[in-house]
Design a protein around this motif. Structure first.
Motif, PDB file in Angstrom:
ATOM      1  N   ARG A   1      -5.210   1.139  -7.942  1.00 39.71           N
ATOM      2  CA  ARG A   1      -4.839  -0.115  -7.728  1.00 39.71           C
ATOM      3  C   ARG A   1      -4.234  -0.612  -6.437  1.00 39.71           C
ATOM      4  O   ARG A   1      -4.397  -1.657  -5.979  1.00 39.71           O
ATOM      5  N   TYR A   2      -3.634   0.560  -5.649  1.00 41.78           N
ATOM      6  CA  TYR A   2      -3.381   0.226  -4.149  1.00 41.78           C
ATOM      7  C   TYR A   2      -4.063   1.203  -3.409  1.00 41.78           C
ATOM      8  O   TYR A   2      -4.413   2.320  -3.785  1.00 41.78           O
ATOM      9  N   ALA A   3      -4.079   0.703  -2.093  1.00 32.59           N
ATOM     10  CA  ALA A   3      -4.533   1.950  -1.027  1.00 32.59           C
ATOM     11  C   ALA A   3      -3.656   2.902  -0.906  1.00 32.59           C
ATOM     12  O   ALA A   3      -2.450   2.557  -0.940  1.00 32.59           O
ATOM     13  N   VAL A   4      -4.087   4.096  -0.581  1.00 37.60           N
ATOM     14  CA  VAL A   4      -3.389   5.194  -0.597  1.00 37.60           C
ATOM     15  C   VAL A   4      -3.669   6.006   0.687  1.00 37.60           C
ATOM     16  O   VAL A   4      -4.848   6.325   0.892  1.00 37.60           O
ATOM     17  N   ALA A   5      -2.736   6.221   1.716  1.00 41.61           N
ATOM     18  CA  ALA A   5      -3.010   7.087   3.009  1.00 41.61           C
ATOM     19  C   ALA A   5      -3.236   8.484   2.576  1.00 41.61           C
ATOM     20  O   ALA A   5      -4.305   8.897   3.210  1.00 41.61           O
ATOM     21  N   ILE A   6      -2.382   9.131   1.682  1.00 36.75           N
ATOM     22  CA  ILE A   6      -2.623  10.284   1.165  1.00 36.75           C
ATOM     23  C   ILE A   6      -2.168  10.508  -0.242  1.00 36.75           C
ATOM     24  O   ILE A   6      -1.346  10.046  -0.775  1.00 36.75           O
ATOM     25  N   LEU A   7      -3.136  11.058  -1.072  1.00 41.97           N
ATOM     26  CA  LEU A   7      -2.932  11.386  -2.120  1.00 41.97           C
ATOM     27  C   LEU A   7      -3.067  12.639  -2.591  1.00 41.97           C
ATOM     28  O   LEU A   7      -4.072  13.389  -2.441  1.00 41.97           O
ATOM     29  N   GLN A   8      -2.311  13.284  -3.091  1.00 49.40           N
ATOM     30  CA  GLN A   8      -1.849  14.847  -3.085  1.00 49.40           C
ATOM     31  C   GLN A   8      -1.892  15.040  -4.740  1.00 49.40           C
ATOM     32  O   GLN A   8      -0.980  14.501  -5.274  1.00 49.40           O
ATOM     33  N   VAL A   9      -2.797  16.021  -5.024  1.00 46.39           N
ATOM     34  CA  VAL A   9      -2.994  16.523  -6.535  1.00 46.39           C
ATOM     35  C   VAL A   9      -2.539  17.816  -6.890  1.00 46.39           C
ATOM     36  O   VAL A   9      -3.195  18.799  -6.075  1.00 46.39           O
ATOM     37  N   ASP A  10      -1.699  18.188  -7.678  1.00 46.28           N
ATOM     38  CA  ASP A  10      -1.119  19.653  -8.121  1.00 46.28           C
ATOM     39  C   ASP A  10      -1.298  19.787  -9.552  1.00 46.28           C
ATOM     40  O   ASP A  10      -0.871  19.063 -10.493  1.00 46.28           O
ATOM     41  N   LEU A  11      -2.192  20.851  -9.941  1.00 48.72           N
ATOM     42  CA  LEU A  11      -2.426  21.168 -11.443  1.00 48.72           C
ATOM     43  C   LEU A  11      -1.674  22.586 -11.633  1.00 48.72           C
ATOM     44  O   LEU A  11      -1.925  23.377 -10.869  1.00 48.72           O
ATOM     45  N   LYS A  12      -0.567  22.512 -12.459  1.00 43.29           N
ATOM     46  CA  LYS A  12       0.135  23.688 -12.834  1.00 43.29           C
ATOM     47  C   LYS A  12      -0.527  24.263 -13.913  1.00 43.29           C
ATOM     48  O   LYS A  12      -0.542  23.958 -15.105  1.00 43.29           O
ATOM     49  N   GLU A  13      -1.127  25.497 -13.856  1.00 40.56           N
ATOM     50  CA  GLU A  13      -1.764  26.044 -15.082  1.00 40.56           C
ATOM     51  C   GLU A  13      -0.657  26.532 -15.966  1.00 40.56           C
ATOM     52  O   GLU A  13       0.395  27.080 -15.839  1.00 40.56           O
ATOM     53  N   PRO A  14      -0.897  26.124 -17.194  1.00 41.35           N
ATOM     54  CA  PRO A  14      -0.206  26.577 -18.356  1.00 41.35           C
ATOM     55  C   PRO A  14      -0.146  28.125 -18.667  1.00 41.35           C
ATOM     56  O   PRO A  14      -0.919  28.971 -17.961  1.00 41.35           O
ATOM     57  N   LEU A  15       0.858  28.572 -19.139  1.00 39.08           N
ATOM     58  CA  LEU A  15       1.143  30.128 -19.526  1.00 39.08           C
ATOM     59  C   LEU A  15       0.073  30.291 -20.572  1.00 39.08           C
ATOM     60  O   LEU A  15      -0.378  29.578 -21.512  1.00 39.08           O
ATOM     61  N   ASP A  16      -0.320  31.666 -20.416  1.00 37.69           N
ATOM     62  CA  ASP A  16      -1.421  32.267 -21.260  1.00 37.69           C
ATOM     63  C   ASP A  16      -2.728  31.591 -21.279  1.00 37.69           C
ATOM     64  O   ASP A  16      -3.591  31.977 -22.023  1.00 37.69           O
ATOM     65  N   SER A  17      -2.753  30.531 -20.120  1.00 37.62           N
ATOM     66  CA  SER A  17      -4.377  29.823 -19.850  1.00 37.62           C
ATOM     67  C   SER A  17      -5.360  30.946 -19.227  1.00 37.62           C
ATOM     68  O   SER A  17      -5.134  31.826 -18.323  1.00 37.62           O
ATOM     69  N   ARG A  18      -6.538  30.544 -19.490  1.00 41.13           N
ATOM     70  CA  ARG A  18      -7.563  31.246 -18.960  1.00 41.13           C
ATOM     71  C   ARG A  18      -8.648  30.227 -18.828  1.00 41.13           C
ATOM     72  O   ARG A  18      -8.832  29.299 -19.280  1.00 41.13           O
ATOM     73  N   ASN A  19      -9.539  30.573 -17.863  1.00 39.02           N
ATOM     74  CA  ASN A  19     -10.779  29.893 -17.720  1.00 39.02           C
ATOM     75  C   ASN A  19     -10.559  28.398 -17.187  1.00 39.02           C
ATOM     76  O   ASN A  19     -11.229  27.314 -17.470  1.00 39.02           O
ATOM     77  N   VAL A  20      -9.601  28.280 -16.386  1.00 37.95           N
ATOM     78  CA  VAL A  20      -9.334  26.937 -15.793  1.00 37.95           C
ATOM     79  C   VAL A  20     -10.359  26.429 -15.147  1.00 37.95           C
ATOM     80  O   VAL A  20     -10.926  26.900 -13.888  1.00 37.95           O
TER      81      VAL A  20
ATOM     82  N   SER B   1       0.866  -1.100  -0.173  1.00 37.16           N
ATOM     83  CA  SER B   1      -0.154   0.073  -0.184  1.00 37.16           C
ATOM     84  C   SER B   1       0.989   1.012  -0.047  1.00 37.16           C
ATOM     85  O   SER B   1       2.115   1.213   0.102  1.00 37.16           O
ATOM     86  N   LEU B   2       0.351   2.432  -0.466  1.00 39.13           N
ATOM     87  CA  LEU B   2       1.320   3.640  -0.483  1.00 39.13           C
ATOM     88  C   LEU B   2       0.809   4.497   0.844  1.00 39.13           C
ATOM     89  O   LEU B   2      -0.307   4.792   1.038  1.00 39.13           O
ATOM     90  N   GLU B   3       1.820   4.849   1.221  1.00 39.64           N
ATOM     91  CA  GLU B   3       1.861   5.798   2.376  1.00 39.64           C
ATOM     92  C   GLU B   3       1.434   7.202   1.871  1.00 39.64           C
ATOM     93  O   GLU B   3       0.603   8.076   2.194  1.00 39.64           O
ATOM     94  N   ILE B   4       2.280   7.591   0.592  1.00 41.65           N
ATOM     95  CA  ILE B   4       2.185   8.686  -0.037  1.00 41.65           C
ATOM     96  C   ILE B   4       1.956   8.710  -1.519  1.00 41.65           C
ATOM     97  O   ILE B   4       2.913   7.999  -2.112  1.00 41.65           O
ATOM     98  N   LEU B   5       1.180   9.327  -2.355  1.00 39.49           N
ATOM     99  CA  LEU B   5       0.951   9.390  -3.698  1.00 39.49           C
ATOM    100  C   LEU B   5       0.913  10.800  -4.310  1.00 39.49           C
ATOM    101  O   LEU B   5      -0.267  11.529  -4.057  1.00 39.49           O
ATOM    102  N   SER B   6       1.958  11.490  -4.597  1.00 40.85           N
ATOM    103  CA  SER B   6       1.864  12.997  -5.095  1.00 40.85           C
ATOM    104  C   SER B   6       1.798  12.889  -6.608  1.00 40.85           C
ATOM    105  O   SER B   6       2.727  12.296  -7.105  1.00 40.85           O
ATOM    106  N   VAL B   7       0.693  13.506  -7.281  1.00 42.11           N
ATOM    107  CA  VAL B   7       0.577  13.357  -8.532  1.00 42.11           C
ATOM    108  C   VAL B   7       0.786  14.910  -9.239  1.00 42.11           C
ATOM    109  O   VAL B   7      -0.093  15.811  -8.548  1.00 42.11           O
TER     110      VAL B   7
END
Length: 300
Positions: free
Chosen positions: A134-153, A27-33
């Motif tokens: 697929r595996y149990a995850v204690a903490i799943l962290q999701v980060d989205l990096k906004e693209p340059l010149d993007s809008r209406n995200v 199992s996963l202690e941390i999964l950072s996406v």
């Protein structure tokens, strides 16, 4: 936001149900996406940083799914502040690619990087990220990096924790806790963008003000011009002194040579015997060969 990440991970480990981590397998202690659309390609860079739970058996065979059309970039392990490539294979299974490798420790993070395509229609971009549970995850962290010149995200579910890095890139994040095995997570991302510029073009450090000769780190030619002129002058003076010294030495040597030649000419006899032609020595009155009297201009 990121500074609370490990605190949340510790809290989840203390509060998550034991069933989520007691499946008999890893199992996963941390999964950072990290989701980084249009980072350095016209696609979505996905980065996994994962760490096995402490009670997971090691070494253990891991299978991490990535989309069928994804392009694998790296499989590595954190080691002494860097990343070391981990032997792996790609196995097609269930309509997806499975990255298969052996995890030998629960102490270090493993990283998987891949590019997945996105849909583009005019200025609109759309992609779907999915963790298949697929595996149990204690903490799943999701980060989205906004693209340059993007809008209406927009994202579904919303990633409401917003921050900004030193280069001005905006990040949208959220954290999910205690996900049991078999619990998939889907993130839908939509945004508009009028250009094709990639994030890598904005990752370098830009000056905060107009760059001129007074900007720190710049070298002004005017500042060093007196030193340059002075150095050239010293070189010219040295060359001139060397030339004069060489000329004096030549003038001293040439007269001396002339005087020596003249002295040799004056002391050297030019008298020859008119009878046998033998050259006489200085002071001779008679030929040393035939005995004839020499015809000497100084003869009495």
């Amino acid at each position: 936001m990121r500074k609370w990440f490990f605190a949340l991970a510790l809290l989840a480990l203390l509060t998550a149900p034991a069933a989520a981590r007691a499946q008999g397998g890893p199992s996963l202690e941390i999964l950072s996406v990290q989701l980084q659309p249009e980072e350095d390609r016209s696609s979505v860079l996905v980065i996994y940083d994962l760490k096995l739970a402490g009670e997971s058996p090691v070494p253990v065979r891991m299978e991490i799914p990535i989309p069928a059309g994804a392009d694998l970039n790296a499989v590595a392990r954190e080691e002494q502040g860097g990343l070391v490539v981990v032997p792996h294979e790609v196995v097609e299974k269930g309509g997806a690619q499975n990255i298969v490798f052996t995890a030998s420790t629960t102490e270090l993070f493993y990283r998987i990087e891949f590019y997945q395509p996105y849909e583009k229609e005019g200025e609109h971009r759309h992609f779907v990220y999915q963790w298949d549970g697929r595996y149990a995850v204690a903490i799943l962290q999701v980060d989205l990096k906004e693209p340059l010149d993007s809008r209406n995200v927009a994202t579904d579910p919303p990633l409401n924790d917003i921050s900004e890095d030193e280069y001005g890139f905006v990040y949208r994040s959220t954290t999910f806790s205690a996900l049991p095995a078999g619990s998939p997570l889907t993130i839908i991302v939509d945004y508009d963008k009028s250009s094709d510029i990639l994030n890598v073009a904005g990752s370098s450090i830009h000056p905060s003000q107009t760059v001129d000769e007074t900007t720190a780190g710049r070298i002004s030619v005017e500042t060093f011009m007196p030193w340059i002129i002075g150095s050239i002058g010293l070189v010219l003076v040295a060359v001139g002194l060397l030339y004069l010294a060489r000329g004096d030495r030549i003038r001293q040597v040439r007269p001396r040579l002339r005087h020596q030649k003249r002295a040799q000419d004056d002391g050297d006899s030019q008298v020859y015997c008119h009878q046998c032609g033998q050259r006489a020595r200085p002071g001779d009155r008679f030929c040393r060969t035939c005995g004839s009297r020499l015809r000497v201009e100084a003869d009495d």
